[in-house]
Design an enzyme around this catalytic site. Structure first.
Site, short mmCIF file in Angstrom:
data_model
loop_
_atom_site.label_atom_id
_atom_site.label_comp_id
_atom_site.label_asym_id
_atom_site.label_seq_id
_atom_site.Cartn_x
_atom_site.Cartn_y
_atom_site.Cartn_z
N GLU A 1 -19.97 17.85 19.46
CA GLU A 1 -18.68 18.06 20.14
C GLU A 1 -18.81 18.95 21.37
OE1 GLU A 1 -15.82 19.93 17.60
OE2 GLU A 1 -15.95 18.40 16.04
N GLU B 1 -20.09 15.10 22.40
CA GLU B 1 -20.03 13.74 21.83
C GLU B 1 -19.42 13.77 20.44
OE1 GLU B 1 -22.02 13.88 19.08
OE2 GLU B 1 -22.73 15.83 19.85
#
Lengths: 338, 338
Positions: B305, B162
């Site tokens: 991430e 994310e």
């Protein structure tokens, strides 16, 4: 290690497109590798893994869950590719070698096995000194020679590993001497002793320490009295690596005991050591504390063979790639902090 | 997961040339992967990494150290290869995609970026519900679709990641609702708040929870009230992966909040989740505890991430190779325990 490169690498890290410190321990590691390799973008493509194997006379005291024949059998298994470290070395594309420093039973000849046998195992340190001064010198020299081969291969990292039935008993006794600690605090189950086996192992080590402590004023004396050929070789290898400026990734409990002995002999060795993990053996955390080190992994490993270091290697390699290949805030057009 | 394969894999592990349990957590992991993949020798060669990006209205409350423009800038950076997860995906030879679910500023068109924009960020949950029921459905659907693409690629593992400035605020609020906890216990510094910033973030979340709690009887209501598009997408992806029998490697704090929401919606999801690490964010350990999970790594990561999951992947791959390629005691002629 170079303080100037350490600062350059730190400044480079601070420009990469992530919050400062967001890669945690991996940032510290790559910065330290830059200082060790005198290179802003360190790499770990060429790695040597040297496994030192030897038997231990103290196995006669029934301190291991496995029979002593396993040491030589595992040397064969290393060479033929069936052991954990063999599989890992292949996957990691590392240069892999095994050094037979003296198993009780002979190991089979094999191209991957160097025969540098000192004796068919150490003497039983419950009764005598484990080795003579000459044998200790030979073992230290075998470690030194492994590092010279690593340099000849242009290795960028050295991993040492060990195999030897009863060698957690030897490493625990050495750790007790180096840390001036009692065996209760440091001795663990090795390859899998039960409660009674653990109590017996503690008792064997305790009595041996009573005998040897008066004669162990120096780390070399402690190594000769209660160490093993493979433990002394690892100690010699770590000292040689530091002298050569070759970074070392230290494996588990036994390697950490050898590392502490090396650092006591030459404190500058510490600057060249990285620590792969904290394993399941009771004394490992105490050794790391004494070495002012934190292991990268904590997976309850207790195999030895250099396997913990090999398992940590991909993390170090990825840390190097992130450091080398990530964009800076300026390159990527990403805004910094408010 | 298959109980029969789990037992077969456990029996196979017990025959390999190492003391029982000596590879610690890696043994448990590969046994569980065998059960998930219905395969005695699981493999993780084909991995999909899907990064969901979206902005958060609550960023208006000054809860992040970075400006909101960074979300779209990082989408570009992901696509062009400069971000941490981009570097890792390349090194790991993973299939890598970015899904723009709604950044405030538009991201640049790029082949690696799927534009599935729901809105230019969520509403500010300090004032309103973050999203409507229809928007929640869209976000869940985007996660579901990513897993369908992974299946089409014959992926053996799904990693979600994310990006969204202020999304630790959203994930913390969601965790408070799911765990019925107060923000003091769960809220952390995100990308790097100082003490005053942390106190402010806790205050913003506390007031928002007062407003939303009466309307959050279900996990879906909690997601809509305080979640983010990317968090809902991760939740949808985890549910879809479980339905498809595709193992998931969960990343950090935000992914763990999405995973807990998914498990609350469908408890069977838990069986398909592996957990890569416990990060630096305060609430991460609490979420893992609620999920009865232990992270493989503990490196003080706090990047998101999907980077923590990517960093753990080599360990899982090596665990699979050890399981598949090590010799048994019988094959190697190595003696077992006394």
């Amino acid at each position: 290690p170079s303080a100037a490169l350490r600062e350059q690498a730190r400044a480079h890290q601070a420009q990469l497109t992530k919050p400062a410190g967001a890669l945690g321990l991996l940032e510290d590691l790559v910065i330290e590798l830059a200082a060790m390799q005198h290179c802003l973008r360190p790499t770990l493509e060429r790695v040597q893994i040297s496994i030192f194997a030897a038997d231990h006379g103290v196995a006669a005291e029934n301190v291991s869950a496995f029979p002593q024949a396993v040491t030589a059998q595992m040397v064969d298994n290393f060479a033929r590719g069936g052991a954990a470290i063999s599989v890992l070395a292949t996957e990691l594309d590392a240069h892999f070698e095994v050094i037979d420093l003296g198993t009780m039973l002979p190991s089979a000849p094999h191209a991957r096995v160097r025969r540098e046998r000192i004796a068919a195992g150490t003497a039983n340190f419950a009764q005598d000194a484990a080795m003579s001064a000459a044998q200790l010198a030979s073992a230290l020299g075998s470690g030194h020679a492994a590092v010279q081969r690593a340099r000849a291969q242009q290795a960028q990292l050295f991993i040492g590993g060990e195999m030897g039935i009863a060698n957690t008993t030897s490493a625990s006794a050495l750790a007790c001497l180096l840390l001036d600690a009692e065996p209760q605090a440091l001795v663990g189950r090795g390859t899998g002793l039960d409660d009674a086996g653990l109590a017996h192992k503690i008792s064997v080590i305790g009595h041996a320490l009573d005998r040897h402590r008066p004669h162990c004023g120096t780390p070399l004396e402690a190594l000769a009295r209660v160490g093993g050929f493979e433990i002394a070789a690892l100690c010699g290898a770590y000292i040689a690596a530091a002298q050569a400026g070759l970074p070392v990734l230290v494996d588990g409990f036994i390697c950490s005991a050898a590392a502490l002995a090396a650092c006591r002999l030459q404190p500058g060795v510490r600057d060249w050591l990285l620590f792969s993990h904290c394993g399941a053996e009771a004394g490992h955390a105490r050794l790391l504390e004494a070495l002012r080190a934190r292991g990268l992994l904590d997976l309850q490993l207790r195999l030895g063979e250099g396997s913990g270091a090999a398992l940590a290697l991909p993390l170090l390699r990825l840390a190097c790639r992130l450091h080398a290949n990530m964009a800076s805030f300026a390159q990527a057009g990403v805004s910094g902090r408010d």
